[in-house]
Design a protein around this motif. Structure first.
Motif, PDB file in Angstrom:
ATOM      1  N   UNK A 141       0.844  -1.209   0.000  1.00  0.00           N
ATOM      2  CA  UNK A 141       0.000   0.000   0.000  1.00  0.00           C
ATOM      3  C   UNK A 141       0.876   1.255   0.000  1.00  0.00           C
ATOM      4  N   UNK A 142       1.907   1.217   0.846  1.00  0.00           N
ATOM      5  CA  UNK A 142       2.828   2.357   0.913  1.00  0.00           C
ATOM      6  C   UNK A 142       3.557   2.530  -0.415  1.00  0.00           C
ATOM      7  N   UNK A 143       3.964   1.390  -1.000  1.00  0.00           N
ATOM      8  CA  UNK A 143       4.700   1.452  -2.256  1.00  0.00           C
ATOM      9  C   UNK A 143       3.820   2.032  -3.374  1.00  0.00           C
ATOM     10  N   UNK A 144       2.543   1.638  -3.352  1.00  0.00           N
ATOM     11  CA  UNK A 144       1.620   2.135  -4.386  1.00  0.00           C
ATOM     12  C   UNK A 144       1.443   3.659  -4.280  1.00  0.00           C
ATOM     13  N   UNK A 145       1.310   4.124  -3.005  1.00  0.00           N
ATOM     14  CA  UNK A 145       1.159   5.574  -2.805  1.00  0.00           C
ATOM     15  C   UNK A 145       2.420   6.309  -3.210  1.00  0.00           C
ATOM     16  N   UNK A 146       3.560   5.689  -2.921  1.00  0.00           N
ATOM     17  CA  UNK A 146       4.836   6.325  -3.259  1.00  0.00           C
ATOM     18  C   UNK A 146       5.010   6.463  -4.764  1.00  0.00           C
ATOM     19  N   UNK A 147       4.383   5.594  -5.502  1.00  0.00           N
ATOM     20  CA  UNK A 147       4.565   5.610  -6.951  1.00  0.00           C
ATOM     21  C   UNK A 147       3.578   6.559  -7.671  1.00  0.00           C
ATOM     22  N   UNK A 148       2.581   7.037  -6.938  1.00  0.00           N
ATOM     23  CA  UNK A 148       1.631   7.942  -7.593  1.00  0.00           C
ATOM     24  C   UNK A 148       2.293   9.284  -7.906  1.00  0.00           C
ATOM     25  N   UNK A 149       1.880   9.883  -9.028  1.00  0.00           N
ATOM     26  CA  UNK A 149       2.441  11.180  -9.429  1.00  0.00           C
ATOM     27  C   UNK A 149       1.483  12.340  -9.084  1.00  0.00           C
ATOM     28  N   UNK A 150       0.286  11.927  -8.586  1.00  0.00           N
ATOM     29  CA  UNK A 150      -0.710  12.961  -8.222  1.00  0.00           C
ATOM     30  C   UNK A 150      -0.414  13.446  -6.819  1.00  0.00           C
ATOM     31  N   UNK A 151       0.075  14.638  -6.718  1.00  0.00           N
ATOM     32  CA  UNK A 151       0.459  15.201  -5.416  1.00  0.00           C
ATOM     33  C   UNK A 151      -0.748  15.334  -4.497  1.00  0.00           C
ATOM     34  N   UNK A 152      -1.875  15.727  -5.058  1.00  0.00           N
ATOM     35  CA  UNK A 152      -3.068  15.928  -4.230  1.00  0.00           C
ATOM     36  C   UNK A 152      -3.494  14.577  -3.647  1.00  0.00           C
ATOM     37  N   UNK A 153      -3.511  13.524  -4.493  1.00  0.00           N
ATOM     38  CA  UNK A 153      -3.876  12.173  -4.021  1.00  0.00           C
ATOM     39  C   UNK A 153      -2.910  11.701  -2.937  1.00  0.00           C
ATOM     40  N   UNK A 154      -1.617  11.968  -3.145  1.00  0.00           N
ATOM     41  CA  UNK A 154      -0.593  11.558  -2.169  1.00  0.00           C
ATOM     42  C   UNK A 154      -0.850  12.195  -0.811  1.00  0.00           C
ATOM     43  N   UNK A 155      -1.098  13.547  -0.845  1.00  0.00           N
ATOM     44  CA  UNK A 155      -1.266  14.269   0.422  1.00  0.00           C
ATOM     45  C   UNK A 155      -2.575  13.915   1.103  1.00  0.00           C
ATOM     46  N   UNK A 156      -3.641  13.667   0.304  1.00  0.00           N
ATOM     47  CA  UNK A 156      -4.925  13.331   0.911  1.00  0.00           C
ATOM     48  C   UNK A 156      -4.892  11.939   1.575  1.00  0.00           C
ATOM     49  N   UNK A 157      -4.081  11.024   1.063  1.00  0.00           N
ATOM     50  CA  UNK A 157      -4.045   9.648   1.606  1.00  0.00           C
ATOM     51  C   UNK A 157      -2.872   9.396   2.548  1.00  0.00           C
ATOM     52  N   UNK A 158      -2.000  10.356   2.702  1.00  0.00           N
ATOM     53  CA  UNK A 158      -0.799  10.176   3.541  1.00  0.00           C
ATOM     54  C   UNK A 158      -1.167   9.821   4.979  1.00  0.00           C
ATOM     55  N   UNK A 159      -2.130  10.509   5.537  1.00  0.00           N
ATOM     56  CA  UNK A 159      -2.474  10.288   6.932  1.00  0.00           C
ATOM     57  C   UNK A 159      -3.135   8.928   7.151  1.00  0.00           C
ATOM     58  N   UNK A 160      -3.696   8.373   6.078  1.00  0.00           N
ATOM     59  CA  UNK A 160      -4.388   7.079   6.225  1.00  0.00           C
ATOM     60  C   UNK A 160      -3.456   5.870   6.034  1.00  0.00           C
ATOM     61  N   UNK A 161      -2.197   6.149   5.718  1.00  0.00           N
ATOM     62  CA  UNK A 161      -1.252   5.045   5.498  1.00  0.00           C
ATOM     63  C   UNK A 161      -0.946   4.321   6.821  1.00  0.00           C
ATOM     64  N   UNK A 162      -0.756   2.993   6.756  1.00  0.00           N
ATOM     65  CA  UNK A 162      -0.425   2.235   7.985  1.00  0.00           C
ATOM     66  C   UNK A 162       0.901   2.697   8.581  1.00  0.00           C
ATOM     67  N   UNK A 163       0.945   2.697   9.902  1.00  0.00           N
ATOM     68  CA  UNK A 163       2.136   3.163  10.628  1.00  0.00           C
ATOM     69  C   UNK A 163       2.859   1.953  11.217  1.00  0.00           C
ATOM     70  N   UNK A 164       4.165   1.753  10.922  1.00  0.00           N
ATOM     71  CA  UNK A 164       4.913   0.590  11.493  1.00  0.00           C
ATOM     72  C   UNK A 164       4.892   0.564  13.010  1.00  0.00           C
ATOM     73  N   UNK A 165       4.822   1.716  13.588  1.00  0.00           N
ATOM     74  CA  UNK A 165       4.807   1.760  15.057  1.00  0.00           C
ATOM     75  C   UNK A 165       3.529   1.185  15.610  1.00  0.00           C
TER      76      UNK A 165
END
Length: 704
Positions: A285-309
């Motif tokens: 999931x993290x890798x997929x988000x990292x590969x997106x070129x849409x900055x708005x999509x990246x920033x909107x979904x950043x907070x929802x990404x799983x946290x290793x901690x």
């Protein structure tokens, strides 16, 4: 009637040929014979006497034909009965022959003590027909006992000279002696023989009783042996069954524990695999988000990404798989060694108890003058072997004092022994060269006989204790390879074979041990003469010095240990293959070209210290190569004489020798007065002035 007629005809028969007389002649005594028969008889006899009455005529009488008898013979020729020619039994070997039969020898049936002749049935007939002969004493046919000097019948017994004589001997050399008739002497002696016979019968009955008692004892002994065999088989079978049962229990327990551990590890593995899959999914999931070129999509979904901690770790569980059952294997190995050791010790005790079942001999069975030897079951006599005495030695008993014997052996006079340890030697001993020649062959172990003072070809470096191997035989000459003298020349008659039972006795000479030999204390020695020190029966050491009957041995537990040669035994390479212990000084055998695991930095000259032994694998610290791994069979112990390292062990307090001006690795902060403790056998020393100081063993000395 036929018998009466035959008897009438017999009076006209020649008593020599038993036929009707031909050309009958009458000799001076009145008896008549065929002219040819009496002439032949006198030609053979040479004494010119009458065959019937034995009258001697001195000179040979002139023979004239008896015409009256000749006429009667002519008339009787046609009336000769056939019965006279009946076959007589022929004399066989040992039979008494008829003295009057010519040609075929006929067996005699009676002997006449008056005529001193033996007769067959036909020639005996005149003794039944003529009154003068009827008075003669006839006995069963026997060889007539005749005096060799007087040619008279032996009728008298001389009590003075205890011999049978004739009547003429009474007037000759036996004149005045006490004499009786042979018949009377026989009666007296027969009484004595009958008494002796009764005594023999009594002794025979006593011996039969002893035999019966012995037979019962043998039967009891055999039954006891059978019971012992059955008990032994039962005990060992039960022991094997018990060990197999315990083995099954342990194996089942190991299998059960293995299954339980594998089940637990399987659950852990599944949990870890699930966690890995979850983590990989979140990573994707993290890798997929990292590969997106849409900055708005990246920033909107950043907070929802799983946290290793936020990922919860499962409790950490670990298991040392490589060594999880290593302790079990070690305990099993230790159990095996202890079981073998205990089994050997107890089995040896049982074997000794069997050897002690000696049939006791009463003291009076061995007496002065008897030939004796030490029983083969006796390992060491109570009063020791002495010089030249072995199980093969045969000596003569000189004195018996209760339970103690004094025996004269070849090479050892007045040897002292215990009665119960000795046995009688019956029969002769033939140590001829021919016997030895047949009994000694190439490959035999031999030694010089104790009875040989100096061999024909001299001793060389050989002694009575030396044992060698026969390499060649050429008639009486032989070549023997002794340890002290290969190619030694000797004579067969001077040598004796050394059996396997004698080898242990031979190993008491200095020539049986050499510096560098691997030895241990014999299992039969309870306490060595010079005490144990730190040594045990299992300790294996290296001989460093030999002085007469004393041997100096370096054991891992005790350097410079002092013992008696007779208390020690040599070990073969097979015996010593697994006898290395941690701390032993070792090196690679000279016969090993290349060790199985390679040389590394080590060489044949390298001497190291054993740090571990695991089965056939040995770990050694060489000065040139730490933690070197090798094979037990490729290594050998190093005696102190071969290595300076053998003088020291970790913990020893040492200092630099006063003769050393500058140590090989320099002084550092150390001086001649410095005393330190060996830390490792490089040599590495901890001095107060300097830790981990490196030194050369040859430059160091122990401090008291």
């Amino acid at each position: 009637m036929a018998e009466s007629k035959l008897r009438d005809l017999d009076q006209y028969s020649c008593s020599i040929c038993l036929d009707l007389m031909k050309n009958p002649v009458t000799i001076p005594c009145g008896h008549s014979y065929c002219m040819s028969c009496i002439s032949s008889y006198w030609d053979m006899d040479k004494r010119n006497n009458c065959p019937q009455c034995r009258q001697n005529f001195g000179s040979r009488p002139v023979l004239n034909k008896n015409t009256m008898l000749a006429d009667i013979m002519e008339k009787l020729k046609d009336t000769k009965p056939q019965a006279a020619s009946l076959a007589q039994p022929e004399a066989e070997a040992g039979d008494v022959e008829c003295d009057f039969c010519t040609g075929r020898k006929v067996r005699a049936v009676k002997s006449c003590l008056e005529c001193r002749a033996s007769y067959c049935e036909i020639h005996l007939q005149p003794h039944y027909d003529f009154p003068v002969l009827m008075r003669h004493k006839l006995v069963n046919a026997t060889f007539m006992p005749v005096c060799q000097k007087h040619d008279k019948l032996l009728e008298v017994f001389c009590q003075t000279d205890q011999k049978c004589i004739c009547v003429l001997c009474l007037m000759d050399e036996h004149k005045g002696h006490d004499t009786v008739s042979c018949a009377k002497e026989r009666d007296e002696k027969q009484v004595k023989l009958e008494v002796d016979k009764s005594k023999f019968e009594e002794k025979c009955k006593e011996k039969e009783k002893e035999l019966y008692t012995l037979q019962k004892a043998i039967e009891s002994h055999v039954q006891s042996a059978h019971r012992a065999v059955e008990d032994t088989e039962k005990a060992f079978s039960e022991s094997v069954t018990f060990i197999k049962k315990r083995r099954s229990e342990i194996i089942e327990r190991i299998r059960a524990q293995e299954k339980a551990d594998l089940d637990r590890l399987g659950d852990l593995r599944k949990q870890l695999e699930l966690e890995i899959a979850t983590l990989r999914g979140q990573g994707n999931v993290l890798d997929k988000l990292l590969q997106t070129e849409d900055n708005i999509h990246f920033l909107q979904n950043f907070e929802n990404m799983p946290n290793p901690a936020g990922v919860q770790d499962s409790p950490s569980q670990s298991l040392e798989l490589d060594a999880s059952f290593g302790n079990v294997s070690k305990r099993v190995s230790d159990f095996k060694e202890r079981l073998e050791e205990v089994s050997k010790q107890e089995a040896d005790k049982i074997l000794e108890s069997v050897s002690d079942l000696l049939i006791k001999s009463s003291p009076d069975q061995i007496k002065i003058g008897d030939r004796v030897r030490v029983k083969s079951s006796v390992k060491t006599p109570r009063f020791n072997w002495g010089s030249h005495v072995t199980h093969k030695s045969v000596g003569e008993v000189k004195a018996v004092h209760g339970e103690t014997l004094i025996v004269s052996f070849p090479g050892h006079e007045n040897w002292k022994g215990d009665l119960s340890e000795m046995e009688l030697v019956t029969g002769g001993i033939k140590p001829e060269a021919s016997t030895q020649k047949r009994s000694i062959k190439v490959g035999d172990r031999v030694r010089v006989k104790p009875s040989v003072d100096t061999p024909k070809h001299k001793w060389g470096r050989v002694s009575h204790q030396s044992v060698g191997v026969v390499k060649a035989l050429d008639g009486e000459a032989m070549t023997v390879d002794f340890t002290e003298h290969p190619g030694w020349k000797g004579i067969v008659s001077e040598m004796e074979v050394v059996s396997a039972d004698d080898v242990s006795g031979v190993l008491t000479g200095n020539n049986s041990f050499h510096i560098g030999d691997k030895v241990r204390v014999k299992s039969t020695v309870v306490t060595p003469k010079h005490q144990w020190g730190g040594v045990t029966h299992k300790s294996v050491g290296v001989v460093t010095d030999i002085k007469e009957d004393t041997v100096i041995v370096d054991f891992p537990e005790c350097k410079g240990w002092k013992g008696i040669i007779s208390e020690m035994e040599l070990l073969s390479s097979k015996d010593t293959e697994e006898c290395f212990r941690v701390g032993d000084r070792v090196r690679v055998k000279a016969s090993v070209s290349t060790p199985k695991n390679g040389w590394g930095s080590a060489s044949h000259k390298s001497v190291g210290v054993v740090t571990a032994v695991k089965g056939k694998i040995i770990a050694v610290d060489f000065p040139e190569h730490k933690s070197w791994n090798g094979i037990v069979s490729e290594m050998e112990l190093v005696p102190s004489a071969d290595s300076e390292y053998c003088k020291f062990k970790p913990g020893d307090r040492v200092r630099v020798k006063a003769s050393v001006r500058t140590p090989k690795y320099n002084w550092g902060s150390v001086s001649h007065e410095s005393v330190g403790t060996i830390k490792a056998l490089k040599v590495v020393v901890d001095f107060p002035e300097q830790s981990d100081w490196a030194g050369n063993p040859s430059e160091m000395e122990l401090c008291s």
